[in-house]
Design a protein around this motif. Structure first.
Motif, PDB file in Angstrom:
ATOM      1  N   SER A 107      11.984   7.406   5.397  1.00 37.11           N
ATOM      2  CA  SER A 107      13.403   7.739   5.402  1.00 37.11           C
ATOM      3  C   SER A 107      14.141   6.669   4.602  1.00 37.11           C
ATOM      4  N   THR A 108      15.381   6.947   4.285  1.00 34.81           N
ATOM      5  CA  THR A 108      16.197   5.970   3.563  1.00 34.81           C
ATOM      6  C   THR A 108      16.275   4.670   4.353  1.00 34.81           C
ATOM      7  N   GLU A 109      16.479   4.795   5.672  1.00 36.42           N
ATOM      8  CA  GLU A 109      16.595   3.610   6.526  1.00 36.42           C
ATOM      9  C   GLU A 109      15.299   2.802   6.531  1.00 36.42           C
ATOM     10  N   GLN A 110      14.159   3.496   6.578  1.00 40.15           N
ATOM     11  CA  GLN A 110      12.869   2.793   6.585  1.00 40.15           C
ATOM     12  C   GLN A 110      12.630   2.100   5.246  1.00 40.15           C
ATOM     13  N   SER A 111      12.928   2.795   4.162  1.00 41.10           N
ATOM     14  CA  SER A 111      12.766   2.191   2.832  1.00 41.10           C
ATOM     15  C   SER A 111      13.664   0.968   2.688  1.00 41.10           C
ATOM     16  N   PHE A 112      14.902   1.105   3.180  1.00 39.58           N
ATOM     17  CA  PHE A 112      15.841  -0.006   3.130  1.00 39.58           C
ATOM     18  C   PHE A 112      15.289  -1.198   3.911  1.00 39.58           C
ATOM     19  N   GLU A 113      14.805  -0.978   5.116  1.00 37.31           N
ATOM     20  CA  GLU A 113      14.293  -2.075   5.957  1.00 37.31           C
ATOM     21  C   GLU A 113      13.105  -2.768   5.306  1.00 37.31           C
TER      22      GLU A 113
END
Length: 189
Positions: free
Chosen positions: A4-10
């Motif tokens: 997800s975008t959030e996982q990629s960001f993290e």
């Protein structure tokens, strides 16, 4: 595996050095894009004992593909995707966010002074202003929220001057009405 975008960001976040994390988070206060001179005024890395300039840190973040860069009339302009900005703002503590918002608003207030003293119709400054209109709106909004009256007034006056054709958009009129109601602006001579 899809992230997800959030996982990629993290994942990307954990790969950054602490000062890169702080700089990227502080840059989330911009609305739309920004030029390097504005980034240099917003980024505050004094708490870190490093020998990096803002331009170096921004360059590293561009290399990590966390900041996009495009050409705006021959000058590099930087951009962070809105969804990432939301995640970045969540990383800042409230006092860090307020500090970044203050430096952002102060930069645009000082830019406003340049606009105010330009002869009417100076196309360069008007063109620059139009690129930065969303940041002026953000500076005014944050100034209103935090009751920074002088910054609000400088930004609003410059913004009003740039609508020299008399066709002030409705969002400008709404902001001006809020500005005029600020307690720190009332009853001053």
């Amino acid at each position: 595996q899809m992230y997800s975008t959030e996982q990629s960001f993290e994942i990307s976040w954990t790969l950054l050095k602490p000062w890169e994390q702080m700089a990227l988070s502080q840059l989330s206060v911009f609305k739309g894009g920004f030029f390097m001179d504005a980034a240099e005024r917003v980024i505050d890395l004094d708490d870190f004992k490093i020998d990096y300039l803002a331009i170096d840190v921004v360059g590293n973040l561009v290399d990590h593909s966390l900041i996009q860069v495009y050409n705006a009339d021959g000058e590099p302009r930087f951009y962070i995707f809105d969804q990432m900005k939301r995640l970045l703002r969540e990383k800042l503590q409230s006092f860090e966010l307020e500090g970044a918002e203050y430096r952002h608003a102060l930069y645009y207030a000082q830019l406003s002074t340049k606009i105010l003293y330009q002869p009417q119709g100076k196309t360069e400054i008007i063109k620059y202003f139009l690129l930065e209109e969303n940041n002026f709106i953000r500076a005014i909004s944050n100034s209103l929220k935090n009751d920074w009256a002088k910054i609000t007034a400088h930004c609003a006056l410059a913004w009003q001057k740039c609508w020299f054709d008399g066709d002030t958009p409705m969002h400008a009129r709404t902001l001006f009405a809020k500005i005029l109601k600020m307690p720190n602006l009332q009853h001053q001579e």
